[in-house]
Design a protein around this motif. Sequence first.
Motif, PDB file in Angstrom:
ATOM      1  N   TRP A 106       0.840  -1.194   0.000  1.00 14.58           N
ATOM      2  CA  TRP A 106       0.000   0.000   0.000  1.00 14.58           C
ATOM      3  C   TRP A 106       0.881   1.253   0.000  1.00 14.58           C
ATOM      4  O   TRP A 106       1.937   1.279   0.641  1.00 14.58           O
ATOM      5  N   VAL A 107       0.411   2.300  -0.671  1.00 18.51           N
ATOM      6  CA  VAL A 107       0.987   3.634  -0.541  1.00 18.51           C
ATOM      7  C   VAL A 107       0.303   4.331   0.639  1.00 18.51           C
ATOM      8  O   VAL A 107      -0.901   4.147   0.870  1.00 18.51           O
ATOM      9  N   GLY A 108       1.065   5.127   1.389  1.00 17.16           N
ATOM     10  CA  GLY A 108       0.567   5.696   2.634  1.00 17.16           C
ATOM     11  C   GLY A 108      -0.738   6.457   2.518  1.00 17.16           C
ATOM     12  O   GLY A 108      -1.705   6.191   3.247  1.00 17.16           O
ATOM     13  N   LYS A 109      -0.819   7.420   1.608  1.00 17.94           N
ATOM     14  CA  LYS A 109      -2.034   8.222   1.489  1.00 17.94           C
ATOM     15  C   LYS A 109      -3.218   7.372   1.046  1.00 17.94           C
ATOM     16  O   LYS A 109      -4.350   7.566   1.508  1.00 17.94           O
ATOM     17  N   VAL A 110      -2.967   6.427   0.157  1.00 21.25           N
ATOM     18  CA  VAL A 110      -4.049   5.575  -0.340  1.00 21.25           C
ATOM     19  C   VAL A 110      -4.630   4.759   0.808  1.00 21.25           C
ATOM     20  O   VAL A 110      -5.852   4.622   0.948  1.00 21.25           O
ATOM     21  N   HIS A 111      -3.760   4.224   1.656  1.00 20.33           N
ATOM     22  CA  HIS A 111      -4.249   3.436   2.785  1.00 20.33           C
ATOM     23  C   HIS A 111      -4.996   4.313   3.794  1.00 20.33           C
ATOM     24  O   HIS A 111      -5.996   3.888   4.388  1.00 20.33           O
ATOM     25  N   ALA A 112      -4.526   5.545   3.978  1.00 19.33           N
ATOM     26  CA  ALA A 112      -5.234   6.473   4.864  1.00 19.33           C
ATOM     27  C   ALA A 112      -6.643   6.748   4.337  1.00 19.33           C
ATOM     28  O   ALA A 112      -7.622   6.756   5.102  1.00 19.33           O
ATOM     29  N   CYS A 113      -6.772   6.967   3.025  1.00 24.42           N
ATOM     30  CA  CYS A 113      -8.091   7.205   2.429  1.00 24.42           C
ATOM     31  C   CYS A 113      -8.983   5.964   2.563  1.00 24.42           C
ATOM     32  O   CYS A 113     -10.195   6.071   2.790  1.00 24.42           O
ATOM     33  N   SER A 218      -8.592  -0.507  -4.972  1.00 28.21           N
ATOM     34  CA  SER A 218      -8.316  -0.823  -6.375  1.00 28.21           C
ATOM     35  C   SER A 218      -7.052  -0.148  -6.894  1.00 28.21           C
ATOM     36  O   SER A 218      -6.542  -0.513  -7.953  1.00 28.21           O
ATOM     37  N   VAL A 219      -6.541   0.841  -6.153  1.00 26.31           N
ATOM     38  CA  VAL A 219      -5.317   1.548  -6.570  1.00 26.31           C
ATOM     39  C   VAL A 219      -4.324   1.590  -5.410  1.00 26.31           C
ATOM     40  O   VAL A 219      -3.582   2.548  -5.251  1.00 26.31           O
ATOM     41  N   GLN A 220      -4.284   0.546  -4.614  1.00 30.08           N
ATOM     42  CA  GLN A 220      -3.570   0.570  -3.344  1.00 30.08           C
ATOM     43  C   GLN A 220      -2.072   0.822  -3.453  1.00 30.08           C
ATOM     44  O   GLN A 220      -1.453   1.356  -2.528  1.00 30.08           O
ATOM     45  N   ASN A 221      -1.455   0.464  -4.573  1.00 32.06           N
ATOM     46  CA  ASN A 221      -0.005   0.652  -4.705  1.00 32.06           C
ATOM     47  C   ASN A 221       0.370   1.789  -5.650  1.00 32.06           C
ATOM     48  O   ASN A 221       1.496   1.863  -6.127  1.00 32.06           O
ATOM     49  N   SER A 222      -0.572   2.702  -5.914  1.00 29.25           N
ATOM     50  CA  SER A 222      -0.335   3.772  -6.884  1.00 29.25           C
ATOM     51  C   SER A 222       0.156   5.053  -6.212  1.00 29.25           C
ATOM     52  O   SER A 222      -0.423   5.519  -5.232  1.00 29.25           O
ATOM     53  N   LEU A 223       1.215   5.631  -6.792  1.00 29.93           N
ATOM     54  CA  LEU A 223       1.694   6.938  -6.331  1.00 29.93           C
ATOM     55  C   LEU A 223       0.899   8.081  -6.946  1.00 29.93           C
ATOM     56  O   LEU A 223       1.007   9.228  -6.514  1.00 29.93           O
ATOM     57  N   VAL A 224       0.126   7.796  -7.990  1.00 27.83           N
ATOM     58  CA  VAL A 224      -0.774   8.786  -8.598  1.00 27.83           C
ATOM     59  C   VAL A 224      -2.193   8.233  -8.523  1.00 27.83           C
ATOM     60  O   VAL A 224      -2.881   8.068  -9.511  1.00 27.83           O
ATOM     61  N   GLU A 225      -2.606   7.950  -7.296  1.00 26.15           N
ATOM     62  CA  GLU A 225      -3.890   7.290  -7.071  1.00 26.15           C
ATOM     63  C   GLU A 225      -5.070   8.120  -7.545  1.00 26.15           C
ATOM     64  O   GLU A 225      -6.111   7.574  -7.917  1.00 26.15           O
ATOM     65  N   ASP A 226      -4.924   9.442  -7.541  1.00 28.90           N
ATOM     66  CA  ASP A 226      -6.041  10.282  -7.960  1.00 28.90           C
ATOM     67  C   ASP A 226      -6.408  10.037  -9.420  1.00 28.90           C
ATOM     68  O   ASP A 226      -7.579   9.879  -9.767  1.00 28.90           O
ATOM     69  N   GLY A 263       8.130  16.193  -3.979  1.00 25.91           N
ATOM     70  CA  GLY A 263       6.734  15.983  -4.360  1.00 25.91           C
ATOM     71  C   GLY A 263       6.578  15.707  -5.843  1.00 25.91           C
ATOM     72  O   GLY A 263       5.859  14.795  -6.257  1.00 25.91           O
ATOM     73  N   PHE A 264       7.270  16.483  -6.665  1.00 30.39           N
ATOM     74  CA  PHE A 264       7.176  16.279  -8.109  1.00 30.39           C
ATOM     75  C   PHE A 264       7.973  15.054  -8.557  1.00 30.39           C
ATOM     76  O   PHE A 264       7.614  14.399  -9.534  1.00 30.39           O
ATOM     77  N   LEU A 265       9.021  14.736  -7.828  1.00 33.49           N
ATOM     78  CA  LEU A 265       9.856  13.593  -8.177  1.00 33.49           C
ATOM     79  C   LEU A 265       9.052  12.300  -8.129  1.00 33.49           C
ATOM     80  O   LEU A 265       9.156  11.448  -9.015  1.00 33.49           O
ATOM     81  N   LYS A 266       8.196  12.157  -7.109  1.00 37.76           N
ATOM     82  CA  LYS A 266       7.453  10.896  -6.966  1.00 37.76           C
ATOM     83  C   LYS A 266       6.308  10.781  -7.964  1.00 37.76           C
ATOM     84  O   LYS A 266       5.821   9.668  -8.222  1.00 37.76           O
ATOM     85  N   ASN A 267       5.885  11.901  -8.541  1.00 41.64           N
ATOM     86  CA  ASN A 267       4.713  11.864  -9.420  1.00 41.64           C
ATOM     87  C   ASN A 267       5.026  11.965 -10.908  1.00 41.64           C
ATOM     88  O   ASN A 267       4.261  11.476 -11.735  1.00 41.64           O
ATOM     89  N   SER A 268       6.138  12.625 -11.270  1.00 39.50           N
ATOM     90  CA  SER A 268       6.341  12.988 -12.677  1.00 39.50           C
ATOM     91  C   SER A 268       6.530  11.769 -13.577  1.00 39.50           C
ATOM     92  O   SER A 268       5.799  11.595 -14.566  1.00 39.50           O
ATOM     93  N   TYR A 269       7.498  10.935 -13.291  1.00 37.44           N
ATOM     94  CA  TYR A 269       7.768   9.769 -14.148  1.00 37.44           C
ATOM     95  C   TYR A 269       6.669   8.723 -13.998  1.00 37.44           C
ATOM     96  O   TYR A 269       6.238   8.113 -14.976  1.00 37.44           O
TER      97      TYR A 269
END
Length: 368
Positions: A106-113, A218-226, A263-269
């Motif tokens: 799980w990604v942290g924010k996704v699990h929090a949501c 359904s997106v538990q391991n996504s860094l761009v879960e939105d 913040g941008f490093l984890k999302n851009s690529y």
Amino acid sequence: MLIWIFILCLTAFLIWTIFNSLFMPPLPKNPAVSGDPLLSVLVPMRNEERNVKPLVASLKHSTYPNIEFIILNDQSTDRTQQLLEAATSGDSRFTLLQGVELPAGWVGKVHACHQLQKAAAGELLMFVDADINFKPEAFEQSIALMQQKKAKSLSGFPAFEVAPFLSKLLVPMQHFVVFFHLPLGLANYASFPAATAAHGAWMLFDRRTYDEIGGHRSVQNSLVEDVHISREIKKGGHRMLLANITESVSSKMYDTNKEVWEGFLKNSYTGIGRSPVMAILLTLFYVSFYSFPLVLAVIGIFMLEPLFFLPYVLVFLQQLYVMIRTRQNPLLAFLVPLQAGAMIAVLLHAMQKSRSKQSYSWKGRNYL
């Protein structure tokens, strides 16, 4: 001849950006919500002590009548919990939760949501980030627009406060990329999953549809879960709406240049599917069309050639239009060649980290 082809291309980009923006609806100024469904406002917080007071103040000033606020303290190590207890004391609309240990996969924010939605009773779920501020009527506006457009989910990019220098370069490019690269007609009026964008700071869901697609699990391991959860909405045959929320919602995403870069490093690529081919193509495109005009303008000074200034004027006008539409500082449009360069720099760094199996770091957690 080449300079005129270059100018024609940049003119076409400007015209396309203006045309494309017409397919992103703004929030209604006089919202009319049908049925007053219960709205659960869900806020994940991890080490957010600087944002507790302004966020709770915004929530308390909300004018939507049928509402509950659920805030999850995701194992913060600062004063987040203490400040939350003080700020929400005596207001029965607030429920405070304690986040559990992050499970593997799980990604942290996704699990929090995911934890937040399990505690929610609402027919509508509104996930918001801790760093946003919004007008009292913003929830009504979002619900009314979602109902009006018969959508099952709504998101939008806030107006951004940009204090650190790097944020002045990188943050405005979020709106630019959406207005320029995302075909908003397909995004908002077709069930085409690839044409989708969203911002996790402001995401509204119909609860039944959210549960149907599997929610954040359904997106538990996504860094761009939105973006990925919005695609799941479309894959389920439902309409997802991207709105211009900047008149009512603002965000201060970062306080330091280091935060901006990480913040941008984890999302851009990750946001381009970790495709090296796409990264190289974007690099060539932005260096050629958005950084090179500054070089050309400097050459024009020494050669006394006014035509060499026109490409820079055109890219400035394109960014200026986006800035005005999204309530950003219009003076920052002058920096568009540097903004493009910064965006490419962070993309290439993120690609290098990914290909060398180095982790991305965010809020004390590391992700590959």
